[in-house]
Design a protein around this motif. Sequence first.
Motif, mmCIF file in Angstrom:
data_model
loop_
_atom_site.group_PDB
_atom_site.id
_atom_site.type_symbol
_atom_site.label_atom_id
_atom_site.label_comp_id
_atom_site.label_asym_id
_atom_site.label_seq_id
_atom_site.Cartn_x
_atom_site.Cartn_y
_atom_site.Cartn_z
ATOM 1 N N ALA A 300 -56.784 -84.390 -75.535
ATOM 2 C CA ALA A 300 -55.876 -83.248 -75.385
ATOM 3 C C ALA A 300 -54.539 -83.648 -74.769
ATOM 4 O O ALA A 300 -53.543 -82.950 -74.943
ATOM 5 C CB ALA A 300 -56.533 -82.171 -74.520
ATOM 6 N N ARG A 301 -54.499 -84.783 -74.084
ATOM 7 C CA ARG A 301 -53.254 -85.238 -73.458
ATOM 8 C C ARG A 301 -52.281 -85.841 -74.467
ATOM 9 O O ARG A 301 -51.086 -85.972 -74.183
ATOM 10 C CB ARG A 301 -53.568 -86.282 -72.379
ATOM 11 C CG ARG A 301 -54.548 -85.802 -71.326
ATOM 12 C CD ARG A 301 -54.945 -86.917 -70.379
ATOM 13 N NE ARG A 301 -56.106 -86.534 -69.577
ATOM 14 C CZ ARG A 301 -56.664 -87.301 -68.646
ATOM 15 N NH1 ARG A 301 -56.147 -88.493 -68.396
ATOM 16 N NH2 ARG A 301 -57.723 -86.881 -67.978
ATOM 17 N N TYR A 302 -52.789 -86.230 -75.648
ATOM 18 C CA TYR A 302 -51.966 -86.977 -76.592
ATOM 19 C C TYR A 302 -51.569 -86.173 -77.826
ATOM 20 O O TYR A 302 -50.715 -86.614 -78.593
ATOM 21 C CB TYR A 302 -52.719 -88.235 -77.050
ATOM 22 C CG TYR A 302 -52.816 -89.297 -75.981
ATOM 23 C CD1 TYR A 302 -51.820 -90.255 -75.820
ATOM 24 C CD2 TYR A 302 -53.907 -89.332 -75.117
ATOM 25 C CE1 TYR A 302 -51.911 -91.227 -74.836
ATOM 26 C CE2 TYR A 302 -54.003 -90.300 -74.121
ATOM 27 C CZ TYR A 302 -52.997 -91.240 -73.990
ATOM 28 O OH TYR A 302 -53.085 -92.194 -73.009
ATOM 29 N N VAL A 303 -52.189 -85.020 -78.042
ATOM 30 C CA VAL A 303 -51.947 -84.267 -79.277
ATOM 31 C C VAL A 303 -50.497 -83.826 -79.393
ATOM 32 O O VAL A 303 -49.859 -83.982 -80.446
ATOM 33 C CB VAL A 303 -52.895 -83.053 -79.366
ATOM 34 C CG1 VAL A 303 -52.553 -82.204 -80.590
ATOM 35 C CG2 VAL A 303 -54.348 -83.516 -79.437
ATOM 36 N N ILE A 304 -49.958 -83.248 -78.323
ATOM 37 C CA ILE A 304 -48.551 -82.781 -78.354
ATOM 38 C C ILE A 304 -47.787 -83.360 -77.159
ATOM 39 O O ILE A 304 -46.987 -82.671 -76.538
ATOM 40 C CB ILE A 304 -48.477 -81.244 -78.356
ATOM 41 C CG1 ILE A 304 -49.261 -80.651 -77.173
ATOM 42 C CG2 ILE A 304 -48.954 -80.669 -79.669
ATOM 43 C CD1 ILE A 304 -49.081 -79.155 -77.022
ATOM 44 N N MET A 305 -48.084 -84.603 -76.810
ATOM 45 C CA MET A 305 -47.413 -85.257 -75.684
ATOM 46 C C MET A 305 -45.888 -85.124 -75.811
ATOM 47 O O MET A 305 -45.352 -85.254 -76.905
ATOM 48 C CB MET A 305 -47.830 -86.733 -75.637
ATOM 49 C CG MET A 305 -47.300 -87.480 -74.422
ATOM 50 S SD MET A 305 -47.799 -89.241 -74.383
ATOM 51 C CE MET A 305 -49.483 -89.101 -73.774
ATOM 52 N N PRO A 306 -45.191 -84.811 -74.711
ATOM 53 C CA PRO A 306 -45.624 -84.851 -73.313
ATOM 54 C C PRO A 306 -46.360 -83.602 -72.829
ATOM 55 O O PRO A 306 -46.834 -83.582 -71.710
ATOM 56 C CB PRO A 306 -44.309 -85.031 -72.548
ATOM 57 C CG PRO A 306 -43.307 -84.321 -73.384
ATOM 58 C CD PRO A 306 -43.731 -84.566 -74.798
#
Length: 334
Positions: A300-306
Amino acid sequence: MMLRSVQMKVMGLIIGIMLLLICIGLSIVLGYTDTSIKTAFEAFQAFNGSNEHIVIQNIRLPRAIIGAVVGICLGIAGAMMQALTKNPLASPDIIGVNAGASFFIVVAVMIFSVNSLQAFTWIAFVGAALTVVVVYFLGSIGKEGLTPIKLTLAGAAIAAFFSSLTQGLLAVDESSLDQVLFWLAGSVQGRKVEMLYGILPYIVPAIIVTFFIASKINILTIGEDVAKGLGQRTALVKIISGIIIAILAGGAVAVAGPISFVGIIVPHVVRAIVGQDYRWVFPYSAVAGGILILLADVAARYVIMPQEIPVGVMTAVIGTPFFIYMARKGAKAS
C-alpha cells in the motif's frame, strides 16, 4: 492438504514464523523514506536523531508490530468463525463486528465530540464486543438454540442494521465524516504501540484459550449430536468461541479500523496446507494473518507513492476476487 505428517507441520509453522519476522523487518525498512537494514539496526543500537532513525523508531516499528498483531487476531477470528458457523465465507465481518464498531465510533464523534485515537480504540472495542453479544443472543432464540444458520443470519442482519445507521448519521452530519474517515478505511498508519497496551491483556489470553479448545472445535465441526454424544458441553464451547471472536476481532478493529477479507482468505489457504485439524489451523492462521496484513501494508505504500492507501483497501483488492471465486465454487458444489 500439502503437509500431512506432524513433523512437516511443525517445520512449516517454524518457517511461517520466520517469514512473519522477515515481513516485520520489511515493514520497518521499506517505504517512502529511503532506509536499509543497516540503518534499521543503527536506529536501535546508535540512535542519532536523524530523520531516518526517527521514522524507523516512531513510525515504522509501531506500524509493523500493530500490523502483525491485527493480522494474528483476524486470522484466528476468521478461522474460529468459519468453524463455528460451518460457513466457508464467514468472517468477523459477517457477525457485524466492523459495522458495530463503526457505528459506535460515529456516535461518539457526533454526539460526544470524541476525537482521540486512544478513545476510538476503547469505543470500537466495546462496540464490537456488544455487537457479538447481540448477535449471539438473537442466534440463540428458538427451540434449537444457537445454530450456524441462525448465527449467520443474525450477524448479517445486525451488520446491515448498523451500516445503515452509520451511513444515515454521516449523511446528516458530513463534518463528522472527515474525523472518522481515516479510521473507517482501515489502516495501521499513524497508530501508536500504546494503543495495544489496553487490549493486549484480553487478546493474549484469548489466543491461548483458542489453542486449548482447538480439539473441542474439531469435534464440534463433525456435528453437534456427535459432540454431545461424546460428552461435550457444546453450549459452553460456543459461548467461549464467541467471546474469543469478540475479543480478537474487536481488538483488531479497535486498533486498525474495519479491515475486511483477511478472516475469509487466511483460513482457506491454511486448510489447504494443513487440513481440517484446528489444532494446526489456528496457529497457522495466526501466522498467515500477520504475514498478509504486513505484505498488504508494504504494498500500500508503493501504489500511489508518495501518498499511501489504507491497508484495508489493499486487502479488499486481494480479497474480492478470492471471495467471488469461493462463492462460485460453493454454488457449483451445491
